[in-house]
Design a protein around this motif. Structure first.
Motif, PDB file in Angstrom:
ATOM      1  N   ASP A  77       0.825  -1.269   0.102  1.00  0.00           N
ATOM      2  CA  ASP A  77      -0.121  -0.017  -0.024  1.00  0.00           C
ATOM      3  C   ASP A  77       0.973   1.287  -0.118  1.00  0.00           C
ATOM      4  O   ASP A  77       1.303   1.607   1.215  1.00  0.00           O
ATOM      5  N   PHE A  78       1.247   1.704  -1.164  1.00  0.00           N
ATOM      6  CA  PHE A  78       2.124   2.867  -1.252  1.00  0.00           C
ATOM      7  C   PHE A  78       1.606   4.170  -0.771  1.00  0.00           C
ATOM      8  O   PHE A  78       2.161   5.132  -0.376  1.00  0.00           O
ATOM      9  N   GLY A  79       0.251   4.218  -0.460  1.00  0.00           N
ATOM     10  CA  GLY A  79      -0.285   5.414   0.281  1.00  0.00           C
ATOM     11  C   GLY A  79       0.071   5.496   1.686  1.00  0.00           C
ATOM     12  O   GLY A  79      -0.190   6.656   2.091  1.00  0.00           O
ATOM     13  N   GLU A  80       0.649   4.372   2.251  1.00  0.00           N
ATOM     14  CA  GLU A  80       1.198   4.539   3.544  1.00  0.00           C
ATOM     15  C   GLU A  80       2.483   5.339   3.561  1.00  0.00           C
ATOM     16  O   GLU A  80       2.925   5.882   4.566  1.00  0.00           O
ATOM     17  N   TYR A  81       3.213   5.240   2.467  1.00  0.00           N
ATOM     18  CA  TYR A  81       4.792   5.645   2.302  1.00  0.00           C
ATOM     19  C   TYR A  81       4.722   7.049   1.610  1.00  0.00           C
ATOM     20  O   TYR A  81       5.579   7.744   1.966  1.00  0.00           O
ATOM     21  N   ILE A  82       3.767   7.274   0.658  1.00  0.00           N
ATOM     22  CA  ILE A  82       3.730   8.572  -0.189  1.00  0.00           C
ATOM     23  C   ILE A  82       2.435   9.247  -0.217  1.00  0.00           C
ATOM     24  O   ILE A  82       1.444   8.540  -0.381  1.00  0.00           O
ATOM     25  N   LYS A  83       2.263  10.462   0.450  1.00  0.00           N
ATOM     26  CA  LYS A  83       1.198  11.416   0.399  1.00  0.00           C
ATOM     27  C   LYS A  83       1.323  12.463  -0.826  1.00  0.00           C
ATOM     28  O   LYS A  83       2.253  12.644  -1.409  1.00  0.00           O
ATOM     29  N   ALA A  84       0.008  12.873  -1.269  1.00  0.00           N
ATOM     30  CA  ALA A  84      -0.009  13.929  -2.258  1.00  0.00           C
ATOM     31  C   ALA A  84      -0.742  14.970  -2.007  1.00  0.00           C
ATOM     32  O   ALA A  84      -1.789  14.837  -1.111  1.00  0.00           O
ATOM     33  N   ILE A  85      -0.475  15.988  -2.249  1.00  0.00           N
ATOM     34  CA  ILE A  85      -1.261  17.315  -2.099  1.00  0.00           C
ATOM     35  C   ILE A  85      -1.440  18.113  -3.300  1.00  0.00           C
ATOM     36  O   ILE A  85      -0.754  18.238  -4.120  1.00  0.00           O
ATOM     37  N   LYS A  86      -2.846  18.588  -3.415  1.00  0.00           N
ATOM     38  CA  LYS A  86      -3.215  19.408  -4.589  1.00  0.00           C
ATOM     39  C   LYS A  86      -3.172  20.559  -4.171  1.00  0.00           C
ATOM     40  O   LYS A  86      -3.924  21.232  -2.970  1.00  0.00           O
ATOM     41  N   GLU A  90      -5.000  17.255   0.676  1.00  0.00           N
ATOM     42  CA  GLU A  90      -4.650  16.193   0.470  1.00  0.00           C
ATOM     43  C   GLU A  90      -5.470  15.358  -0.484  1.00  0.00           C
ATOM     44  O   GLU A  90      -6.912  15.411  -0.647  1.00  0.00           O
ATOM     45  N   VAL A  91      -4.871  14.627  -1.524  1.00  0.00           N
ATOM     46  CA  VAL A  91      -5.464  13.634  -2.543  1.00  0.00           C
ATOM     47  C   VAL A  91      -4.790  12.242  -2.219  1.00  0.00           C
ATOM     48  O   VAL A  91      -3.777  12.127  -2.014  1.00  0.00           O
ATOM     49  N   SER A  92      -5.697  11.241  -2.511  1.00  0.00           N
ATOM     50  CA  SER A  92      -4.954  10.067  -2.576  1.00  0.00           C
ATOM     51  C   SER A  92      -4.375   9.802  -3.866  1.00  0.00           C
ATOM     52  O   SER A  92      -4.605  10.212  -5.143  1.00  0.00           O
ATOM     53  N   ILE A  93      -2.967   9.096  -3.667  1.00  0.00           N
ATOM     54  CA  ILE A  93      -2.476   8.678  -4.919  1.00  0.00           C
ATOM     55  C   ILE A  93      -2.965   7.565  -5.845  1.00  0.00           C
ATOM     56  O   ILE A  93      -2.809   7.486  -6.960  1.00  0.00           O
ATOM     57  N   LYS A  94      -3.811   6.991  -5.026  1.00  0.00           N
ATOM     58  CA  LYS A  94      -4.777   5.684  -5.893  1.00  0.00           C
ATOM     59  C   LYS A  94      -5.654   6.552  -6.744  1.00  0.00           C
ATOM     60  O   LYS A  94      -5.918   5.865  -7.926  1.00  0.00           O
ATOM     61  N   GLU A  95      -6.132   7.610  -6.696  1.00  0.00           N
ATOM     62  CA  GLU A  95      -7.109   8.308  -7.511  1.00  0.00           C
ATOM     63  C   GLU A  95      -6.598   9.433  -8.455  1.00  0.00           C
ATOM     64  O   GLU A  95      -7.096   9.933  -9.063  1.00  0.00           O
ATOM     65  N   LEU A  96      -5.218   9.653  -8.051  1.00  0.00           N
ATOM     66  CA  LEU A  96      -4.846  10.840  -8.744  1.00  0.00           C
ATOM     67  C   LEU A  96      -4.358  10.472 -10.299  1.00  0.00           C
ATOM     68  O   LEU A  96      -3.939   9.665 -10.692  1.00  0.00           O
ATOM     69  N   LYS A  97      -4.832  11.325 -11.116  1.00  0.00           N
ATOM     70  CA  LYS A  97      -4.820  11.237 -12.538  1.00  0.00           C
ATOM     71  C   LYS A  97      -3.728  12.648 -13.008  1.00  0.00           C
ATOM     72  O   LYS A  97      -4.384  13.661 -13.020  1.00  0.00           O
ATOM     73  N   LEU A  98      -2.534  12.049 -13.525  1.00  0.00           N
ATOM     74  CA  LEU A  98      -1.923  13.297 -13.931  1.00  0.00           C
ATOM     75  C   LEU A  98      -1.712  13.069 -15.476  1.00  0.00           C
ATOM     76  O   LEU A  98      -1.704  11.898 -15.773  1.00  0.00           O
ATOM     77  N   PRO A  99      -1.819  14.180 -16.200  1.00  0.00           N
ATOM     78  CA  PRO A  99      -1.062  14.108 -17.660  1.00  0.00           C
ATOM     79  C   PRO A  99       0.089  13.294 -17.822  1.00  0.00           C
ATOM     80  O   PRO A  99       0.955  13.651 -16.930  1.00  0.00           O
ATOM     81  N   PRO A 100       0.416  12.545 -18.984  1.00  0.00           N
ATOM     82  CA  PRO A 100       1.903  12.007 -19.134  1.00  0.00           C
ATOM     83  C   PRO A 100       2.882  13.041 -19.528  1.00  0.00           C
ATOM     84  O   PRO A 100       2.365  14.060 -20.013  1.00  0.00           O
ATOM     85  N   LEU A 101       3.955  12.636 -18.767  1.00  0.00           N
ATOM     86  CA  LEU A 101       4.967  13.432 -19.432  1.00  0.00           C
ATOM     87  C   LEU A 101       5.014  13.527 -20.875  1.00  0.00           C
ATOM     88  O   LEU A 101       4.701  12.664 -21.731  1.00  0.00           O
ATOM     89  N   LYS A 102       5.572  14.920 -21.406  1.00  0.00           N
ATOM     90  CA  LYS A 102       5.723  15.207 -22.894  1.00  0.00           C
ATOM     91  C   LYS A 102       7.068  14.335 -23.317  1.00  0.00           C
ATOM     92  O   LYS A 102       7.932  14.812 -22.605  1.00  0.00           O
ATOM     93  N   THR A 103       7.177  13.339 -24.320  1.00  0.00           N
ATOM     94  CA  THR A 103       8.047  12.882 -24.752  1.00  0.00           C
ATOM     95  C   THR A 103       8.152  12.840 -26.327  1.00  0.00           C
ATOM     96  O   THR A 103       6.938  13.025 -26.993  1.00  0.00           O
ATOM     97  N   GLU A 104       9.172  12.637 -26.862  1.00  0.00           N
ATOM     98  CA  GLU A 104       9.190  12.453 -28.266  1.00  0.00           C
ATOM     99  C   GLU A 104      10.238  11.223 -28.639  1.00  0.00           C
ATOM    100  O   GLU A 104      11.170  11.088 -27.967  1.00  0.00           O
TER     101      GLU A 104
END
Length: 248
Positions: A76-85, A149-163
Motif C-alpha cells: 500500500d504505497f499510500g502509507e509511504y507517499i502522500k499527495a497534496i493538490k 490532500e488527495v489519494s495517490i490511488k485516485e490521482l490522474k496526471l497528464p503523461p510527461l511529454k516525450t518524443e
C-alpha cells in the motif's frame, strides 16, 4: 547524498527488510540516486527492489525493499507517499515558485517528491511526516493557494511529454548519439561534451568516444535528457539504427 553514503543506506534498508520480513523504504531519491541504487541492486541476488514516486511518471522516487514473498501490488504505497493538490485560482505560479515556497517552509528536499503542474493546480508528492505541515501553506510567491490532500490511488496526471526518435550512426559513440538525439551537429556535440555540459547516466562525461548502450540516459544542459531504448540493427550501408525517447 554521496554515493558511498547512499549505498550504505540502501544496504541497511535491505538488511532490515530481510531481518524483519517487512517492507523498508528510503526517502525520495533524485534520478541520479535512483540510478545508482538500481545499478547496485543488480549485483544483489538477495535484493528485491522497487522504485516508485507516487505516480508512474514521477522522476523522484523512493526505493522500496520488499520481502521475498511480496510483489509491488502487495504494498500500500499510500502509507509511504502522500499527495497534496495546491489550487491557485488567481495566478499561474511556475515550478520554481512552488519549489521555493515549499522549501521556504523548512522542508528538507529529500522529503519532497515531484511537483507536477496541471493548469491552475499543482500536485506535490511528499512523505507522511511532512504532510500536515505542507497542508498549512497559504501562499506561493504573491499568490494565494488552497491545499488539500488527495489519494495517490485516485490521482490522474497528464503523461510527461516525450518524443520518440529513430536515427542512424556509424558508431554508438557519445558524440554521434548525442548529435542524433538532440539534433545538433557532430562538432557541436563534441564541443558540448568537452565543455562538461553532457551527462551519461547522471554523471558528467567528457569522453566523446565513450560507447553508448541500450538503456543509457543522456543529458545535455539546456536541452533536456533522453534514453536509448534499443539498438535497432544496421542499414545496408552499415549504419546502426538507434531508437530513443527524449523527455520535454
Amino acid at each position: 547524498m554521496e554515493k558511498d553514503e547512499l549505498l550504505k543506506r540502501a544496504e541497511e534498508l535491505r538488511a532490515r527488510c530481510d531481518k524483519q520480513s517487512s517492507t523498508t523504504a528510503s526517502t525520495f531519491l533524485t534520478p541520479a540516486e535512483s540510478y545508482m541504487v538500481e545499478k547496485w541492486s543488480h549485483n544483489r541476488s538477495d535484493c528485491k527492489l522497487y522504485m516508485f514516486g507516487g505516480h508512474e511518471s514521477c522522476e523522484r522516487k523512493i526505493a522500496f525493499f520488499l520481502p521475498f514473498y511480496f510483489e509491488p501490488e502487495d504494498v500500500d504505497f499510500g502509507e509511504y507517499i502522500k499527495a497534496i493538490k495546491l489550487t491557485c485560482p488567481y495566478g499561474n505560479p511556475g515550478h520554481r515558485d512552488y519549489m521555493g515556497a515549499l522549501l521556504g517552509m523548512g522542508i528538507d528536499r529529500s522529503r519532497l517528491g515531484d511537483i507536477r503542474l496541471s493548469g491552475s493546480d499543482a500536485y506535490v508528492f511528499c512523505l507522511p511526516t511532512v504532510l500536515s505541515h505542507l497542508l498549512s501553506i497559504e501562499k506561493v510567491g504573491r499568490f494565494a493557494v488552497k491545499a488539500q490532500e488527495v489519494s495517490i490511488k485516485e490521482l490522474k496526471l497528464p503523461p510527461l511529454k516525450t518524443e520518440e526518435l529513430s536515427f542512424t550512426v556509424m558508431s554508438p559513440r557519445l558524440d554521434a548519439v548525442l548529435s542524433g538525439m538532440f539534433r545538433i551537429s557532430r562538432s557541436e556535440a563534441s564541443r558540448q561534451i568537452s565543455a562538461g555540459n553532457v551527462s551519461l547516466n547522471y554523471e558528467e562525461c567528457t569522453k566523446s568516444d565513450k560507447l553508448i548502450s541500450e538503456g543509457d540516459i543522456l543529458s545535455l544542459k539546456g536541452a533536456g535528457k533522453g534514453k536509448i531504448c534499443e539498438n535497432g540493427g544496421t542499414s545496408k550501408k552499415g549504419r546502426l539504427f538507434i531508437n530513443a525517447v527524449v523527455y520535454k
